[in-house]
Design an enzyme around this catalytic site. Sequence first.
Site, short mmCIF file in Angstrom:
data_model
loop_
_atom_site.label_atom_id
_atom_site.label_comp_id
_atom_site.label_asym_id
_atom_site.label_seq_id
_atom_site.Cartn_x
_atom_site.Cartn_y
_atom_site.Cartn_z
N ILE A 23 0.87 -1.17 0.00
CA ILE A 23 0.00 0.00 0.00
C ILE A 23 0.91 1.23 0.00
O ILE A 23 2.04 1.17 0.49
CB ILE A 23 -0.98 0.02 1.19
CG1 ILE A 23 -0.26 -0.15 2.53
CG2 ILE A 23 -2.04 -1.06 1.02
CD1 ILE A 23 -1.20 -0.14 3.72
N ASP A 24 0.43 2.30 -0.58
CA ASP A 24 1.25 3.50 -0.76
C ASP A 24 1.80 4.01 0.57
O ASP A 24 1.21 3.79 1.63
CB ASP A 24 0.44 4.61 -1.42
CG ASP A 24 0.00 4.26 -2.82
OD1 ASP A 24 0.63 3.39 -3.44
OD2 ASP A 24 -1.00 4.86 -3.28
N LYS A 25 2.90 4.72 0.49
CA LYS A 25 3.52 5.32 1.67
C LYS A 25 2.49 6.09 2.50
O LYS A 25 2.43 5.94 3.72
CB LYS A 25 4.65 6.25 1.24
CG LYS A 25 5.26 7.08 2.36
CD LYS A 25 6.29 8.06 1.85
CE LYS A 25 6.82 8.94 2.98
NZ LYS A 25 7.80 9.94 2.48
#
Length: 327
Positions: free
Chosen positions: A146-148
């Site tokens: 999952i994105d930062k």
Amino acid sequence: MADEDESEGMRIFMAAAEDAGERADRFLAARFDGTSRSRIKSLIEGGAVSVDGATLSDPAFRVKAGQTFAILVPEPVAAQPEAQDIALSVVYEDEEVIVVDKPAGMVVHPAPGNPDGTLVNALLAHCGPSLKGIGGERRPGIVHRIDKDTSGLLVAAKSEAALAGLQRQFADHSAARAYFAVVWGQPSPAADSIEGPIGRHPVDRQRMAIVQRGGRAALTRYRTIRRVGSRATLLECRLATGRTHQIRVHLSSRGHPLVGDQVYGRTRSGRQATNDRVAQAALDGFARQALHAALLGFSHPITGMWLEFESALPQDIGTLLARLELI
């Protein structure tokens, strides 16, 4: 049939009549549970496999009935990323898998620009010797990312067998994933599916986009949970596929970008919000896209038992919703 056993670190397999003509790497991968064909190939090329007592060097060697193959499995070596004592919110852990609730701002895997301080660094320290080795390294197996700046649930494998089992579920979309997303505007209809192939933006290669050629099929299903004030909506999004930035790209394509999304927020509603002082005041101190991985479900890769986990909205999104209610 294949016989196997022997001393610790050694695996013995005997080829039966029906195995004749099979490639050695394919034959061994099919019988050595939890070990990929690419891993078997690297062991062969590294001189760790013998056939009838002679070292085997060719992964494409054709098996003959009655031959005995021995694999000397080396101890896993330390992973290249450094183990770092970083606090983790562990939701579930056993000998095979670990589920964590990742905070916003944490990168999942080391990469240029983020060499450390990542989830992988934290898992190496947290799991330590319980990591059984993946690809010859004592490291966690990252199944999905999952994105930062997205918070929420993520599962990692602690063994090669667990990694393979989880990867199959994410590939065939039998794993369940749901996200909470706060978007600008009010999507119509209130519940729908968004479908469109996602690939690199033809001009801005740092972004993803719905593309006509070269993209990968992507499907996002959303439903409205509630309106938030007069300017925003809280959605639940479920992924039928798992493409890079999928939810952000699909919702932006409908003209309803995520609140706080600096990359995909250039739609009409997104521009209106960024030009509105009242809306901007609601965003004060909120420096990420309003996206949270709230639900994760999968069959345990070893036992087959269904596991499902939920994560409540984090405090920063809760504060954002309270502010948006006032505009």
